[in-house]
Write an enzyme that holds these catalytic residues in place. Structure first.
Site, PDB file in Angstrom:
ATOM      1  N   ARG A   1      -8.816   0.180   4.330  1.00 16.47           N
ATOM      2  CA  ARG A   1      -7.843   1.097   3.737  1.00 16.47           C
ATOM      3  C   ARG A   1      -6.541   0.392   3.436  1.00 16.47           C
ATOM      4  O   ARG A   1      -5.799   0.820   2.561  1.00 16.47           O
ATOM      5  CB  ARG A   1      -7.543   2.249   4.711  1.00 16.47           C
ATOM      6  CG  ARG A   1      -8.772   2.963   5.164  1.00 16.47           C
ATOM      7  CD  ARG A   1      -8.392   4.250   5.810  1.00 16.47           C
ATOM      8  NE  ARG A   1      -8.549   5.279   4.821  1.00 16.47           N
ATOM      9  CZ  ARG A   1      -9.236   6.400   5.007  1.00 16.47           C
ATOM     10  NH1 ARG A   1      -9.791   6.650   6.168  1.00 16.47           N
ATOM     11  NH2 ARG A   1      -9.347   7.270   4.059  1.00 16.47           N
TER      12      ARG A   1
ATOM     13  N   ASP B   1       4.276   0.064  12.158  1.00 18.01           N
ATOM     14  CA  ASP B   1       3.049  -0.527  11.611  1.00 18.01           C
ATOM     15  C   ASP B   1       2.831  -1.958  12.098  1.00 18.01           C
ATOM     16  O   ASP B   1       1.746  -2.508  11.915  1.00 18.01           O
ATOM     17  CB  ASP B   1       3.087  -0.509  10.074  1.00 18.01           C
ATOM     18  CG  ASP B   1       3.037   0.909   9.519  1.00 18.01           C
ATOM     19  OD1 ASP B   1       2.650   1.828  10.266  1.00 18.01           O
ATOM     20  OD2 ASP B   1       3.400   1.100   8.345  1.00 18.01           O
TER      21      ASP B   1
ATOM     22  N   ARG C   1       1.336  14.504  13.248  1.00 16.78           N
ATOM     23  CA  ARG C   1       1.922  14.320  11.913  1.00 16.78           C
ATOM     24  C   ARG C   1       2.148  15.631  11.150  1.00 16.78           C
ATOM     25  O   ARG C   1       1.527  15.885  10.110  1.00 16.78           O
ATOM     26  CB  ARG C   1       1.082  13.337  11.116  1.00 16.78           C
ATOM     27  CG  ARG C   1       0.949  12.014  11.832  1.00 16.78           C
ATOM     28  CD  ARG C   1       0.147  10.997  11.096  1.00 16.78           C
ATOM     29  NE  ARG C   1       0.903  10.310  10.066  1.00 16.78           N
ATOM     30  CZ  ARG C   1       0.421   9.307   9.348  1.00 16.78           C
ATOM     31  NH1 ARG C   1      -0.809   8.898   9.546  1.00 16.78           N
ATOM     32  NH2 ARG C   1       1.150   8.726   8.436  1.00 16.78           N
ATOM     33  N   PRO C   2       3.065  16.450  11.653  1.00 19.81           N
ATOM     34  CA  PRO C   2       3.380  17.702  10.948  1.00 19.81           C
ATOM     35  C   PRO C   2       4.090  17.428   9.618  1.00 19.81           C
ATOM     36  O   PRO C   2       4.519  16.302   9.354  1.00 19.81           O
ATOM     37  CB  PRO C   2       4.318  18.423  11.916  1.00 19.81           C
ATOM     38  CG  PRO C   2       4.897  17.361  12.774  1.00 19.81           C
ATOM     39  CD  PRO C   2       3.884  16.249  12.847  1.00 19.81           C
TER      40      PRO C   2
ATOM     41  N   LYS D   1       0.831  -1.212   0.000  1.00 21.05           N
ATOM     42  CA  LYS D   1       0.000   0.000   0.000  1.00 21.05           C
ATOM     43  C   LYS D   1       0.868   1.265   0.000  1.00 21.05           C
ATOM     44  O   LYS D   1       0.644   2.179  -0.803  1.00 21.05           O
ATOM     45  CB  LYS D   1      -0.905   0.007   1.245  1.00 21.05           C
ATOM     46  CG  LYS D   1      -1.590   1.344   1.504  1.00 21.05           C
ATOM     47  CD  LYS D   1      -2.379   1.356   2.781  1.00 21.05           C
ATOM     48  CE  LYS D   1      -1.593   1.532   4.042  1.00 21.05           C
ATOM     49  NZ  LYS D   1      -1.469   2.895   4.580  1.00 21.05           N
ATOM     50  N   ASN D   2       1.821   1.327   0.915  1.00 22.44           N
ATOM     51  CA  ASN D   2       2.542   2.594   1.081  1.00 22.44           C
ATOM     52  C   ASN D   2       3.528   2.876  -0.056  1.00 22.44           C
ATOM     53  O   ASN D   2       3.869   4.026  -0.307  1.00 22.44           O
ATOM     54  CB  ASN D   2       3.233   2.646   2.450  1.00 22.44           C
ATOM     55  CG  ASN D   2       2.201   2.802   3.563  1.00 22.44           C
ATOM     56  OD1 ASN D   2       1.052   3.181   3.308  1.00 22.44           O
ATOM     57  ND2 ASN D   2       2.585   2.495   4.797  1.00 22.44           N
TER      58      ASN D   2
ATOM     59  N   CYS E   1      -4.082  12.900  12.658  1.00 24.45           N
ATOM     60  CA  CYS E   1      -4.978  11.758  12.478  1.00 24.45           C
ATOM     61  C   CYS E   1      -4.964  10.955  13.764  1.00 24.45           C
ATOM     62  O   CYS E   1      -4.368  11.360  14.751  1.00 24.45           O
ATOM     63  CB  CYS E   1      -4.581  10.921  11.267  1.00 24.45           C
ATOM     64  SG  CYS E   1      -3.182   9.862  11.540  1.00 24.45           S
TER      65      CYS E   1
HETATM   66  N1  EPU Z   1       7.298  13.946  11.194  1.00 30.84           N
HETATM   67  C1  EPU Z   1       7.556  15.251  11.545  1.00 30.84           C
HETATM   68  N2  EPU Z   1       7.650  16.195  10.546  1.00 30.84           N
HETATM   69  C2  EPU Z   1       7.511  15.878   9.233  1.00 30.84           C
HETATM   70  C3  EPU Z   1       7.256  14.532   8.875  1.00 30.84           C
HETATM   71  C4  EPU Z   1       7.150  13.586   9.886  1.00 30.84           C
HETATM   72  O1  EPU Z   1       7.676  15.569  12.717  1.00 30.84           O
HETATM   73  O2  EPU Z   1       7.614  16.774   8.383  1.00 30.84           O
HETATM   74  C5  EPU Z   1       7.161  12.935  12.249  1.00 30.84           C
HETATM   75  C6  EPU Z   1       5.754  12.323  12.277  1.00 30.84           C
HETATM   76  O3  EPU Z   1       4.846  13.140  12.976  1.00 30.84           O
HETATM   77  C7  EPU Z   1       6.005  10.991  12.957  1.00 30.84           C
HETATM   78  C8  EPU Z   1       7.400  10.624  12.465  1.00 30.84           C
HETATM   79  O4  EPU Z   1       7.983  11.826  11.965  1.00 30.84           O
HETATM   80  O5  EPU Z   1       5.986  11.146  14.331  1.00 30.84           O
HETATM   81  C9  EPU Z   1       7.415   9.586  11.357  1.00 30.84           C
HETATM   82  O6  EPU Z   1       6.618  10.020  10.277  1.00 30.84           O
HETATM   83  P1  EPU Z   1       6.941   9.645   8.762  1.00 30.84           P
HETATM   84  O7  EPU Z   1       6.966  10.905   7.967  1.00 30.84           O
HETATM   85  O8  EPU Z   1       8.127   8.742   8.714  1.00 30.84           O
HETATM   86  O9  EPU Z   1       5.656   8.793   8.386  1.00 30.84           O
HETATM   87  P2  EPU Z   1       4.656   9.050   7.182  1.00 30.84           P
HETATM   88  O10 EPU Z   1       5.396   9.261   5.926  1.00 30.84           O
HETATM   89  O11 EPU Z   1       3.636  10.051   7.587  1.00 30.84           O
HETATM   90  C10 EPU Z   1       4.562   6.530   6.498  1.00 30.84           C
HETATM   91  C11 EPU Z   1       3.487   5.496   6.325  1.00 30.84           C
HETATM   92  C12 EPU Z   1       2.956   5.078   7.677  1.00 30.84           C
HETATM   93  C13 EPU Z   1       4.116   4.515   8.496  1.00 30.84           C
HETATM   94  C14 EPU Z   1       5.219   5.583   8.618  1.00 30.84           C
HETATM   95  C15 EPU Z   1       6.449   5.096   9.363  1.00 30.84           C
HETATM   96  C16 EPU Z   1       2.553   6.089   4.179  1.00 30.84           C
HETATM   97  C17 EPU Z   1       1.380   6.546   3.401  1.00 30.84           C
HETATM   98  N3  EPU Z   1       2.403   6.038   5.513  1.00 30.84           N
HETATM   99  O12 EPU Z   1       3.921   7.632   7.129  1.00 30.84           O
HETATM  100  O13 EPU Z   1       2.024   4.022   7.431  1.00 30.84           O
HETATM  101  O14 EPU Z   1       3.666   4.169   9.788  1.00 30.84           O
HETATM  102  O15 EPU Z   1       5.619   5.992   7.295  1.00 30.84           O
HETATM  103  O16 EPU Z   1       6.959   3.960   8.765  1.00 30.84           O
HETATM  104  O17 EPU Z   1       3.574   5.753   3.606  1.00 30.84           O
HETATM  105  C18 EPU Z   1       0.166   2.664   7.905  1.00 30.84           C
HETATM  106  O18 EPU Z   1       0.359   2.114   6.804  1.00 30.84           O
HETATM  107  O19 EPU Z   1      -0.641   2.208   8.751  1.00 30.84           O
HETATM  108  C19 EPU Z   1       0.907   3.878   8.227  1.00 30.84           C
HETATM  109  C20 EPU Z   1       0.548   4.725   9.191  1.00 30.84           C
END
Ligand code: EPU
Length: 460
Positions: free
Chosen positions: A418, A326, A138-139, A39-40, A133
């Protein structure tokens, strides 16, 4: 190419909001399960298709609600999509819009991934801030700061991120050296996509190393992008003026695979899974071994889980190659039935323990201390009505239900839909006793959970 959006939602079952999943636990599972595309990866790569001014074919795309929603976002930007089986044909030749609609972005956080490629291709993008969410705030500061380092002007006003490249005729971003304060998956993906079309070299330091990042890099390379170092913490991208058509298969979903490995462990059943990339599952396999199970490579793309007596262990979620956040909820379900005490620390997201009160309703003994869950193993879980609070929490409840005595009824299935393609059918094929039934007045589930708010409707 059919010009209408024809992405099929995962609607082989009745509409998720109107149904509950009933599971009769303690059935043994047996046999083979086919793992779907990730998915991701698929979500990021679909956003990446915005970079491509020619035909783009993605294979092994899972049929999931989130994928359908990403299709709607692309469609709103002028992209034409057609789904044939698990292949998605994408034609992003003529983008007629650089503004993603809030109604769609608010339902799918991953649609923020459109920012980088849109900006790189069009010189401008307006994407609503996705907001928090169910699992955390998630900033997107790391995405924004990185784009600014590449010369973008970024203004955040009225809930909208407006990014544009100032002045120059070419409207190209400029390569830059970017250090990420945290190896964010999304920020790495946004910046890598943006850099593919930038002028000069971009270096992303402390980059995320997740397999989905590497898959996106592979996809971009297949379109002619010059990227190296993906899969390490330093990714180097040399911008090219344009990209070309591509035919690309998505990797297998390591989180779905991990969930089925836990299904074998928690039901004391042997299951074979394929296709998988065993290297993507190293931390998950290591923890299953600690817990007393064996995971055997049948061949390069298949794994067999051989169950054992479950023993407690400690887990800390970390960026890849650490233990994946995850998989935290599914492993917690497993550890509720292990001998001894386990400590699980969630370090990636600040609010990802919504499944704890629900597992406790099933007889688990879990206490929360800050970002830690302290799990005292119990001999048996008992089926109960429960509420899914996010995608991976819902998987944990399914797993607990498979092991529990009696009937478990899970509400909030829109989360499950999802991220897990045909989960019920796959489990039924393995011998699990479960069915999705429409909610009626009598079966309305009352949950003690206070976590379910409007925010929990937002996807991952
Ligand atoms: N973060 C910040 N600032 C940013 C971006 C991220 O502080 O600009 C923080 C987030 O708030 C969080 C941490 O960094 O606390 C990790 O976030 P990351 O950006 O790595 O995650 P993401 O890209 O939002 C993806 C997956 C998630 C998975 C995470 C970690 C997708 C669509 N989502 O999220 O998948 O948990 O990486 O591996 O790729 C799921 O599939 O259930 C899911 C939540």
């Amino acid at each position: 190419m059919n010009h209408s959006l024809s992405i099929k939602h995962n609607n082989s079952a009745p509409a998720a909001q109107e149904s509950v999943l009933e599971i009769w636990g303690r059935a043994s599972l047996k046999g083979h399960v086919k793992i779907s595309g990730a998915k991701n990866s698929a979500l990021a790569i679909m956003a990446g298709s915005l970079l491509c001014p020619e035909d783009c074919r993605l294979r092994n795309v899972p049929a999931l609600v989130d994928i359908g929603m990403m299709g709607e976002i692309l469609s709103a930007l002028g992209v034409k999509l057609e789904r044939i089986g698990d292949t998605l044909e994408i034609d992003a030749r003529h983008l007629n819009n650089s503004i993603a609609p809030y109604e769609l972005v608010s339902k799918l956080r991953a649609s923020f991934f459109a920012l980088g490629p849109l900006l790189a291709r069009m010189g401008e993008a307006r994407i609503p801030l996705p907001g928090g969410c169910a699992i955390g705030a998630r900033p997107v500061d790391l995405h924004v700061r990185g784009l600014q380092a590449m010369g973008a002007e970024v203004h955040i006003e009225h809930g909208m991120v407006h990014a544009y490249v100032k002045g120059t005729l070419s409207k190209r971003l400029k390569g830059a050296k970017i250090y990420l304060d945290y190896p964010s998956v999304g920020a790495t993906e946004t910046l890598m996509m943006a850099a593919t079309l930038a002028e000069g070299e971009t270096i992303i330091e402390n980059a995320a190393q997740e397999p989905e990042v590497t898959d996106l890099a592979g996809f971009c390379r297949a379109m002619g992008a010059q990227i190296r170092g993906d899969g390490t913490n330093t990714i180097v991208i040399n911008g090219v003026p344009s990209l070309h058509s591509v035919d690309y298969p998505i990797i297998p979903d390591r989180i779905e695979a991990g969930t089925f490995l836990v299904a074998g462990a928690i039901t004391h059943s042997e299951i074979i899974l394929s296709p998988v990339v065993p290297d993507h599952l190293i931390p998950v396999i290591a923890k299953l071994k600690d817990i007393g199970c064996q995971v055997i490579a049948e061949d390069a793309h298949s794994l067999r889980i051989v169950p054992g007596n479950l023993l407690a262990t400690d887990i800390e979620t970390l960026p890849y190659p650490g233990f994946p956040t995850d998989m935290q909820a599914p492993f917690m379900a497993l550890l509720t039935l292990a001998q001894g005490n386990s400590a699980i620390a969630e370090t990636v997201f600040e609010n990802r323990l919504g499944h704890v009160p629900e597992l406790n309703r099933m007889g688990a003994d879990i206490r929360i201390k800050g970002n830690m869950a302290l799990v005292r193993g119990v001999p048996i879980l008992s089926g109960a009505p429960v509420m899914a609070t996010d995608l991976r929490a819902s998987a944990a409840l399914v797993l607990a239900g498979l092991a529990a005595d009696g009937k478990t009824t899970i509400q909030g299935l829109h989360h499950l839909d999802r991220g897990y393609e045909n989960l019920e059918a796959k489990l039924q094929q393995l011998g699990a006793k479960l069915q999705r039934v429409p909610i009626d007045a009598e079966s309305e589930v009352e949950s003690t959970s206070e976590v379910t708010t409007e925010l929990s409707e937002v996807s991952h």
